[in-house]
Design a protein around this motif. Sequence first.
Motif, PDB file in Angstrom:
ATOM      1  N   HIS A   1      -5.566 -14.668  -5.507  1.00 45.61           N
ATOM      2  CA  HIS A   1      -6.696 -15.530  -5.837  1.00 45.61           C
ATOM      3  C   HIS A   1      -7.283 -16.201  -4.600  1.00 45.61           C
ATOM      4  CE1 HIS A   1      -6.360 -16.143 -10.451  1.00 45.61           C
ATOM      5  NE2 HIS A   1      -6.256 -14.900 -10.112  1.00 45.61           N
ATOM      6  N   ARG A   2      -6.523 -16.272  -3.543  1.00 42.75           N
ATOM      7  CA  ARG A   2      -7.015 -16.981  -2.366  1.00 42.75           C
ATOM      8  C   ARG A   2      -6.905 -16.162  -1.080  1.00 42.75           C
ATOM      9  NH1 ARG A   2      -4.733 -22.861  -0.219  1.00 42.75           N
ATOM     10  NH2 ARG A   2      -6.035 -22.999   1.647  1.00 42.75           N
ATOM     11  N   TYR A   3      -5.828 -15.412  -0.935  1.00 40.62           N
ATOM     12  CA  TYR A   3      -5.537 -14.817   0.372  1.00 40.62           C
ATOM     13  C   TYR A   3      -5.860 -13.332   0.482  1.00 40.62           C
ATOM     14  CZ  TYR A   3      -2.948 -19.178   0.887  1.00 40.62           C
ATOM     15  OH  TYR A   3      -2.598 -20.502   0.935  1.00 40.62           O
ATOM     16  N   GLY A   4      -5.829 -12.587  -0.616  1.00 40.39           N
ATOM     17  CA  GLY A   4      -6.010 -11.142  -0.547  1.00 40.39           C
ATOM     18  C   GLY A   4      -4.694 -10.435  -0.283  1.00 40.39           C
ATOM     19  N   GLY A   5      -4.721  -9.132  -0.432  1.00 45.42           N
ATOM     20  CA  GLY A   5      -3.515  -8.348  -0.215  1.00 45.42           C
ATOM     21  C   GLY A   5      -2.673  -8.232  -1.462  1.00 45.42           C
ATOM     22  N   PRO A   6      -1.389  -7.906  -1.367  1.00 45.60           N
ATOM     23  CA  PRO A   6      -0.560  -7.805  -0.158  1.00 45.60           C
ATOM     24  C   PRO A   6      -0.851  -6.555   0.669  1.00 45.60           C
ATOM     25  CG  PRO A   6       0.696  -7.116  -2.083  1.00 45.60           C
ATOM     26  CD  PRO A   6      -0.620  -7.617  -2.598  1.00 45.60           C
ATOM     27  N   VAL A   7      -0.345  -6.573   1.903  1.00 44.64           N
ATOM     28  CA  VAL A   7      -0.511  -5.476   2.851  1.00 44.64           C
ATOM     29  C   VAL A   7       0.834  -4.789   3.038  1.00 44.64           C
ATOM     30  CG1 VAL A   7      -1.153  -4.865   5.213  1.00 44.64           C
ATOM     31  CG2 VAL A   7      -2.384  -6.697   4.015  1.00 44.64           C
ATOM     32  N   PHE A   8       0.846  -3.460   2.935  1.00 45.76           N
ATOM     33  CA  PHE A   8       2.072  -2.682   3.109  1.00 45.76           C
ATOM     34  C   PHE A   8       1.901  -1.724   4.291  1.00 45.76           C
ATOM     35  CE2 PHE A   8       2.026  -3.794  -1.411  1.00 45.76           C
ATOM     36  CZ  PHE A   8       3.288  -4.333  -1.573  1.00 45.76           C
ATOM     37  N   ILE A   9       2.829  -1.784   5.246  1.00 44.96           N
ATOM     38  CA  ILE A   9       2.845  -0.869   6.386  1.00 44.96           C
ATOM     39  C   ILE A   9       3.769   0.289   6.036  1.00 44.96           C
ATOM     40  CG2 ILE A   9       3.381  -0.607   8.846  1.00 44.96           C
ATOM     41  CD1 ILE A   9       3.019  -3.686   9.072  1.00 44.96           C
ATOM     42  N   ILE A  10       3.245   1.517   6.089  1.00 44.77           N
ATOM     43  CA  ILE A  10       4.025   2.687   5.668  1.00 44.77           C
ATOM     44  C   ILE A  10       3.930   3.800   6.713  1.00 44.77           C
ATOM     45  CG2 ILE A  10       3.870   2.177   3.205  1.00 44.77           C
ATOM     46  CD1 ILE A  10       1.562   4.147   3.006  1.00 44.77           C
ATOM     47  N   GLY A  11       4.779   4.806   6.525  1.00 44.53           N
ATOM     48  CA  GLY A  11       4.849   5.958   7.418  1.00 44.53           C
ATOM     49  C   GLY A  11       6.258   6.500   7.421  1.00 44.53           C
ATOM     50  N   PRO A  12       6.484   7.661   8.017  1.00 43.89           N
ATOM     51  CA  PRO A  12       7.841   8.200   8.120  1.00 43.89           C
ATOM     52  C   PRO A  12       8.710   7.336   9.029  1.00 43.89           C
ATOM     53  CG  PRO A  12       6.177   9.867   8.635  1.00 43.89           C
ATOM     54  CD  PRO A  12       5.489   8.548   8.629  1.00 43.89           C
ATOM     55  N   PRO A  13      10.024   7.473   8.946  1.00 48.22           N
ATOM     56  CA  PRO A  13      10.877   6.758   9.895  1.00 48.22           C
ATOM     57  C   PRO A  13      10.579   7.186  11.326  1.00 48.22           C
ATOM     58  CG  PRO A  13      12.145   8.402   8.652  1.00 48.22           C
ATOM     59  CD  PRO A  13      10.812   8.302   8.008  1.00 48.22           C
ATOM     60  N   ARG A  14      10.696   6.242  12.239  1.00 47.82           N
ATOM     61  CA  ARG A  14      10.500   6.460  13.678  1.00 47.82           C
ATOM     62  C   ARG A  14       9.054   6.777  14.049  1.00 47.82           C
ATOM     63  NH1 ARG A  14      13.566   3.623  15.596  1.00 47.82           N
ATOM     64  NH2 ARG A  14      13.457   4.646  17.613  1.00 47.82           N
ATOM     65  N   SER A  15       8.114   6.351  13.216  1.00 49.01           N
ATOM     66  CA  SER A  15       6.699   6.618  13.485  1.00 49.01           C
ATOM     67  C   SER A  15       6.001   5.444  14.155  1.00 49.01           C
ATOM     68  CB  SER A  15       5.967   6.983  12.185  1.00 49.01           C
ATOM     69  OG  SER A  15       6.048   5.924  11.239  1.00 49.01           O
ATOM     70  N   GLY A  16       6.703   4.314  14.319  1.00 51.17           N
ATOM     71  CA  GLY A  16       6.104   3.146  14.959  1.00 51.17           C
ATOM     72  C   GLY A  16       5.780   2.029  13.987  1.00 51.17           C
ATOM     73  N   THR A  17       6.311   2.113  12.765  1.00 52.87           N
ATOM     74  CA  THR A  17       6.000   1.087  11.764  1.00 52.87           C
ATOM     75  C   THR A  17       6.555  -0.284  12.153  1.00 52.87           C
ATOM     76  OG1 THR A  17       7.949   1.774  10.482  1.00 52.87           O
ATOM     77  CG2 THR A  17       5.814   2.719   9.835  1.00 52.87           C
ATOM     78  N   THR A  18       7.707  -0.314  12.810  1.00 53.16           N
ATOM     79  CA  THR A  18       8.292  -1.608  13.184  1.00 53.16           C
ATOM     80  C   THR A  18       7.449  -2.306  14.243  1.00 53.16           C
ATOM     81  OG1 THR A  18      10.521  -0.843  12.649  1.00 53.16           O
ATOM     82  CG2 THR A  18      10.352  -2.782  14.045  1.00 53.16           C
ATOM     83  N   LEU A  19       6.974  -1.562  15.231  1.00 55.08           N
ATOM     84  CA  LEU A  19       6.103  -2.166  16.245  1.00 55.08           C
ATOM     85  C   LEU A  19       4.831  -2.713  15.594  1.00 55.08           C
ATOM     86  CD1 LEU A  19       5.381  -2.838  19.167  1.00 55.08           C
ATOM     87  CD2 LEU A  19       4.412  -0.535  19.389  1.00 55.08           C
ATOM     88  N   ALA A  20       4.254  -1.950  14.680  1.00 57.02           N
ATOM     89  CA  ALA A  20       3.060  -2.426  13.977  1.00 57.02           C
ATOM     90  C   ALA A  20       3.370  -3.705  13.205  1.00 57.02           C
ATOM     91  CB  ALA A  20       2.544  -1.339  13.029  1.00 57.02           C
ATOM     92  N   TYR A  21       4.513  -3.750  12.565  1.00 54.36           N
ATOM     93  CA  TYR A  21       4.938  -4.925  11.795  1.00 54.36           C
ATOM     94  C   TYR A  21       5.103  -6.134  12.705  1.00 54.36           C
ATOM     95  CZ  TYR A  21       7.694  -7.184   7.998  1.00 54.36           C
ATOM     96  OH  TYR A  21       8.172  -7.998   7.007  1.00 54.36           O
ATOM     97  N   GLN A  22       5.755  -5.936  13.832  1.00 52.49           N
ATOM     98  CA  GLN A  22       5.959  -7.043  14.767  1.00 52.49           C
ATOM     99  C   GLN A  22       4.632  -7.571  15.307  1.00 52.49           C
ATOM    100  OE1 GLN A  22       8.808  -4.762  17.261  1.00 52.49           O
ATOM    101  NE2 GLN A  22      10.159  -6.531  17.069  1.00 52.49           N
ATOM    102  N   LEU A  23       3.712  -6.665  15.618  1.00 58.00           N
ATOM    103  CA  LEU A  23       2.419  -7.096  16.152  1.00 58.00           C
ATOM    104  C   LEU A  23       1.603  -7.852  15.106  1.00 58.00           C
ATOM    105  CD1 LEU A  23       1.483  -3.956  18.261  1.00 58.00           C
ATOM    106  CD2 LEU A  23       1.630  -6.294  19.126  1.00 58.00           C
ATOM    107  N   LEU A  24       1.603  -7.368  13.876  1.00 58.53           N
ATOM    108  CA  LEU A  24       0.830  -8.040  12.832  1.00 58.53           C
ATOM    109  C   LEU A  24       1.394  -9.420  12.513  1.00 58.53           C
ATOM    110  CD1 LEU A  24      -0.522  -5.225  12.470  1.00 58.53           C
ATOM    111  CD2 LEU A  24      -0.560  -5.690  10.020  1.00 58.53           C
ATOM    112  N   THR A  25       2.717  -9.526  12.462  1.00 60.77           N
ATOM    113  CA  THR A  25       3.316 -10.826  12.126  1.00 60.77           C
ATOM    114  C   THR A  25       3.256 -11.798  13.297  1.00 60.77           C
ATOM    115  OG1 THR A  25       5.518  -9.944  12.674  1.00 60.77           O
ATOM    116  CG2 THR A  25       4.842  -9.883  10.357  1.00 60.77           C
TER     117      THR A  25
END
Length: 323
Positions: A36-60
Motif C-alpha cells: 500500500h505504500r512501498y511497492g514490491g516485494p523484490v526478488f533477486i533470482i538466477g542460478p547458483p554462482r551467477s552473482g545473485t549475492t553481489l547484487a543482493y549486497q549492492l541493493l541492500t
Amino acid sequence: MVWSRLNGKRMKRAVKKTMTRVDRQLVSLSKHQLNHRYGGPVFIIGPPRSGTTLAYQLLTACFDFGYITNFEARRPYIAGIAAVLAQLIGLGRGKAVKFSSEYGRTPGRFGPHEAGQFWYRWFPAGEGVYVKAGELGAERTQEMRKYLSFLESVKRKPLVFKNVYHSARISILKEVFPEAVFLVVRRAPLETAQSILRAREKTGAGRDKWWSLPPPYGVPTDMPWPEQIISQVEDVYREIDEQRTSFGNDRFFDIGYASLCREPEAALRDVESFLKERDVHVRLLIKPPESFEPGPEKSVSDADYHALREALSAHDSKREKNQ
C-alpha cells in the motif's frame, strides 16, 4: 547426566514451540497491508554462482531496502520477533559494508541473508523444490503474505529478498504477491559453470555430487558431471524465461553480472529506474565501489574447462534442434 540432557532438550523444544506461537500471534495482530505504500516485494533470482549475492549486497547497501539480516535469519522460527529486535537495537544503521561472501553467506550481524530456513516454513526442501501456483494451499499462502506484510511494517521500507531457490518458486510467488518484481542476474554460462564446479569441490561435495538448486526435472544423476552442471545453469535460466513469458516481461529485469562488476553505479541506476516505474519507491543513497573484479574467464584446469565447454556446446545444439 543423561536425564539432565533429555530434560534440557525437552525444555528447548518447549521454549521453541512457545516462542513460535507467540511470533505467529504477534504477526497476526498486524493490520499492515503489503504494497500500500512501498511497492514490491523484490526478488533477486538466477542460478547458483551467477552473482545473485553481489547484487543482493549492492541493493541492500546502496538503496533504502528492508531485508532479512543474518541476525534475523539465525532465528527463523521467530522471524517477526527477531525483526522487531533488530529494529529496536538499530541493527545495520551506519553500517560499514564489506562486499565479500562465501557461497551466499555474508559477514556481520546486519549482512543480508538468503534466509533459507525462513522460506522453508512454506516451501518444500530437498529435490522437489519447484512449486506452482495453487500447490501450497490458502493457509500457507496467506501466512506468507502476512509475514512479509509484518516485516514491511517493522522495517518501513520496500522489501528485497535473494534466494536462488526462488527461481523455482516464481509461479507461486506471483500468485501470493501479484505486485512482485523479479531481478534476474545474468552471467556467462561457462563462467557460472566453472564457479559451480569449484563450489562442488570446495564444499566437499565432489565434482560428481549434486550441489544447490536442481533443474526443473530433478537431479540428473545419470549425466556426467559436466552435463549436470551445464544443465543446472541453462535449465534454471530456461525455467525463469518460461515463467517470464507466462507472466509478462513487465515485472522482470535483467542485471548483467559483467556490467554489475564493471560499472556498479550505472547498473544500479538502471535498476532504480526500473523499480520506480513499477512503484517500488527506492533511491540510491550510497555510491557503490567503482568496480569489482569479475574473476577470470577461465578458472579451472584446461581439461575441466574443455569438458564444460563441450557440454555447453552440446546442450545448446540440442536446444536448437528442439526449438
